[in-house]
Design a protein around this motif. Structure first.
Motif, PDB file in Angstrom:
ATOM      1  N   UNK A 103       0.816  -1.218   0.000  1.00  0.00           N
ATOM      2  CA  UNK A 103       0.000   0.000   0.000  1.00  0.00           C
ATOM      3  C   UNK A 103       0.851   1.270   0.000  1.00  0.00           C
ATOM      4  N   UNK A 104       2.079   1.170  -0.492  1.00  0.00           N
ATOM      5  CA  UNK A 104       2.935   2.366  -0.563  1.00  0.00           C
ATOM      6  C   UNK A 104       2.685   3.126  -1.862  1.00  0.00           C
ATOM      7  N   UNK A 105       2.853   4.421  -1.805  1.00  0.00           N
ATOM      8  CA  UNK A 105       2.852   5.241  -3.015  1.00  0.00           C
ATOM      9  C   UNK A 105       4.279   5.276  -3.537  1.00  0.00           C
ATOM     10  N   UNK A 106       4.455   4.887  -4.771  1.00  0.00           N
ATOM     11  CA  UNK A 106       5.799   4.920  -5.336  1.00  0.00           C
ATOM     12  C   UNK A 106       6.012   6.290  -5.988  1.00  0.00           C
ATOM     13  N   UNK A 107       7.028   6.971  -5.518  1.00  0.00           N
ATOM     14  CA  UNK A 107       7.350   8.284  -6.076  1.00  0.00           C
ATOM     15  C   UNK A 107       8.692   8.151  -6.787  1.00  0.00           C
ATOM     16  N   UNK A 108       8.670   8.242  -8.094  1.00  0.00           N
ATOM     17  CA  UNK A 108       9.913   8.152  -8.868  1.00  0.00           C
ATOM     18  C   UNK A 108      10.440   9.568  -9.084  1.00  0.00           C
ATOM     19  N   UNK A 109      11.576   9.854  -8.440  1.00  0.00           N
ATOM     20  CA  UNK A 109      12.091  11.227  -8.495  1.00  0.00           C
ATOM     21  C   UNK A 109      13.297  11.340  -9.428  1.00  0.00           C
ATOM     22  N   UNK A 110      13.410  10.412 -10.379  1.00  0.00           N
ATOM     23  CA  UNK A 110      14.541  10.460 -11.320  1.00  0.00           C
ATOM     24  C   UNK A 110      14.617  11.828 -12.014  1.00  0.00           C
ATOM     25  N   UNK A 111      13.463  12.354 -12.382  1.00  0.00           N
ATOM     26  CA  UNK A 111      13.459  13.609 -13.143  1.00  0.00           C
ATOM     27  C   UNK A 111      12.954  14.787 -12.318  1.00  0.00           C
ATOM     28  N   UNK A 112      13.003  14.656 -10.999  1.00  0.00           N
ATOM     29  CA  UNK A 112      12.587  15.777 -10.141  1.00  0.00           C
ATOM     30  C   UNK A 112      13.755  16.164  -9.249  1.00  0.00           C
ATOM     31  N   UNK A 113      13.911  17.467  -8.993  1.00  0.00           N
ATOM     32  CA  UNK A 113      14.939  17.837  -8.022  1.00  0.00           C
ATOM     33  C   UNK A 113      14.318  17.763  -6.623  1.00  0.00           C
ATOM     34  N   UNK A 114      15.131  18.080  -5.610  1.00  0.00           N
ATOM     35  CA  UNK A 114      14.673  17.884  -4.227  1.00  0.00           C
ATOM     36  C   UNK A 114      13.445  18.749  -3.929  1.00  0.00           C
ATOM     37  N   UNK A 115      13.451  20.010  -4.395  1.00  0.00           N
ATOM     38  CA  UNK A 115      12.311  20.901  -4.100  1.00  0.00           C
ATOM     39  C   UNK A 115      11.032  20.374  -4.738  1.00  0.00           C
ATOM     40  N   UNK A 116      11.166  19.910  -5.984  1.00  0.00           N
ATOM     41  CA  UNK A 116       9.979  19.391  -6.685  1.00  0.00           C
ATOM     42  C   UNK A 116       9.454  18.125  -5.996  1.00  0.00           C
ATOM     43  N   UNK A 117      10.392  17.284  -5.583  1.00  0.00           N
ATOM     44  CA  UNK A 117       9.972  16.032  -4.931  1.00  0.00           C
ATOM     45  C   UNK A 117       9.274  16.327  -3.609  1.00  0.00           C
ATOM     46  N   UNK A 118       9.852  17.271  -2.839  1.00  0.00           N
ATOM     47  CA  UNK A 118       9.237  17.609  -1.549  1.00  0.00           C
ATOM     48  C   UNK A 118       7.832  18.181  -1.768  1.00  0.00           C
ATOM     49  N   UNK A 119       7.704  19.070  -2.751  1.00  0.00           N
ATOM     50  CA  UNK A 119       6.388  19.663  -3.027  1.00  0.00           C
ATOM     51  C   UNK A 119       5.391  18.565  -3.404  1.00  0.00           C
ATOM     52  N   UNK A 120       5.854  17.611  -4.178  1.00  0.00           N
ATOM     53  CA  UNK A 120       5.011  16.500  -4.612  1.00  0.00           C
ATOM     54  C   UNK A 120       4.542  15.669  -3.407  1.00  0.00           C
ATOM     55  N   UNK A 121       5.489  15.379  -2.520  1.00  0.00           N
ATOM     56  CA  UNK A 121       5.179  14.541  -1.358  1.00  0.00           C
ATOM     57  C   UNK A 121       4.245  15.287  -0.393  1.00  0.00           C
ATOM     58  N   UNK A 122       4.478  16.590  -0.231  1.00  0.00           N
ATOM     59  CA  UNK A 122       3.589  17.381   0.642  1.00  0.00           C
ATOM     60  C   UNK A 122       2.172  17.371   0.057  1.00  0.00           C
ATOM     61  N   UNK A 123       2.071  17.489  -1.257  1.00  0.00           N
ATOM     62  CA  UNK A 123       0.751  17.458  -1.908  1.00  0.00           C
ATOM     63  C   UNK A 123       0.074  16.093  -1.674  1.00  0.00           C
ATOM     64  N   UNK A 124       0.885  15.061  -1.683  1.00  0.00           N
ATOM     65  CA  UNK A 124       0.359  13.715  -1.445  1.00  0.00           C
ATOM     66  C   UNK A 124      -0.197  13.598  -0.021  1.00  0.00           C
ATOM     67  N   UNK A 125       0.538  14.146   0.942  1.00  0.00           N
ATOM     68  CA  UNK A 125       0.088  14.118   2.340  1.00  0.00           C
ATOM     69  C   UNK A 125      -1.220  14.911   2.470  1.00  0.00           C
ATOM     70  N   UNK A 126      -1.255  16.081   1.852  1.00  0.00           N
ATOM     71  CA  UNK A 126      -2.468  16.921   1.944  1.00  0.00           C
ATOM     72  C   UNK A 126      -3.651  16.196   1.305  1.00  0.00           C
ATOM     73  N   UNK A 127      -3.410  15.528   0.182  1.00  0.00           N
ATOM     74  CA  UNK A 127      -4.491  14.806  -0.500  1.00  0.00           C
ATOM     75  C   UNK A 127      -5.018  13.684   0.393  1.00  0.00           C
TER      76      UNK A 127
END
Ligand code: DC
Length: 257
Positions: free
Chosen positions: A206-230
């Motif tokens: 039941x994990x969300x797989x976040x592939x950050x190959x093409x994201x920098x740290x700021x983009x990845x963090x923003x993505x993960x925060x959005x996931x938590x908020x969702x």
């Protein structure tokens, strides 16, 4: 009104291979949420360092396991302003930087594969998790340490992308090594972490797989925060009696699982 305990997110697990950026993202997320950040890898590193310091062969399973059961490892808020995010003490000694040494890097996968070592570390990690409000980072957090975590993230990236990042980090720290060496050692650690018999590295179902190959740290963090908020929003819409969120109600980062 404060979040109902049924709907709040109190425990977040972040797993993934070496160099995926789990520490950066875990720390950023913990700061954003006002949660404790707990990087479980430091415990395996501290046991490895203890063995090296005492002249115990790191492949001597019995001796290393006994050591893991005997040493006192503490992970505390940073007590110095030298770039650290926490202080790690091994039997009272500050080993925050020593656990990052290359000889620790080289031996830690072997040490962390020993079942009794894992048992001793997981018991301590679960005590920390039981207090809640924690972002816990490692390899087996969603599968073993906190199988009931409110949110599980598996942070991934190609081995080449991870090796490039690690290579840059080493250069910035003034300890350069060749990209080819970094890539080879990353591949070896992946192999050891995923193939060990006890708690191998793998995403929880039941994990969300976040592939950050093409994201920098700021983009990845923003993505993960959005996931938590969702997930928080989805939980707030759930009936009171249900504590879990239907996965279909969330934005899923990866459709190719
Ligand atoms: O994340 P790291 O590189 O600091 O981890 C060091 C080692 O510890 C790595 O080889 C995997 C292992 N580890 C583990 O087996 N389980 C964890 N929960 C965390 C780390």
């Amino acid at each position: 009104m404060a979040d109902s305990p049924n709907h709040s997110i109190r425990t977040i697990a972040i797993d993934g291979p070496a160099g995926a950026g789990k520490s950066t993202i875990g720390l950023g997320l913990a700061r954003h949420l006002g949660f404790l950040y707990f990087d479980t890898g430091v415990m395996y590193r501290a046991v490895t360092l203890a063995a090296l310091q005492r002249g115990i062969a790191t492949d001597d399973e019995d001796a290393v396991s006994q050591l893991a059961e005997a040493v006192h490892i503490e992970v505390l808020p940073p007590h110095k302003d030298d770039g650290r995010h926490y202080t790690v003490r091994l039997d009272g000694e500050d080993v925050t930087w020593a656990i990052r040494r290359a000889d620790v890097d080289a031996a830690v996968s072997v040490v962390s594969a020993f079942p009794r070592v894992r048992q001793a570390m997981v018991a301590q990690q679960r005590r920390v998790a039981s207090n809640g409000n924690v972002v816990m980072v490692g390899r087996d957090i969603g599968t073993v340490v906190m199988p009931d975590a409110d949110l599980k993230i598996y942070l991934d990236a190609t081995v080449e992308a991870r090796a490039q990042r690690r290579h840059r980090e080493l250069e910035q720290r003034g300890t350069p090594s060749s990209y080819a060496d970094v890539l080879a050692s990353m591949k070896k650690r992946d192999e050891l972490d995923t193939s060990r018999a006890t708690s191998p590295l793998r995403p929880a179902d039941d994990a969300f797989i976040v592939d950050c190959t093409h994201m920098d740290a700021d983009e990845t963090l923003a993505y993960v925060i959005a996931l938590v908020e969702a997930q928080k929003a989805a939980r707030a819409d759930m009936p009171q009696h249900s504590t879990r969120v239907a996965r279909s109600s969330l934005v899923h980062p990866s459709s190719d699982r």
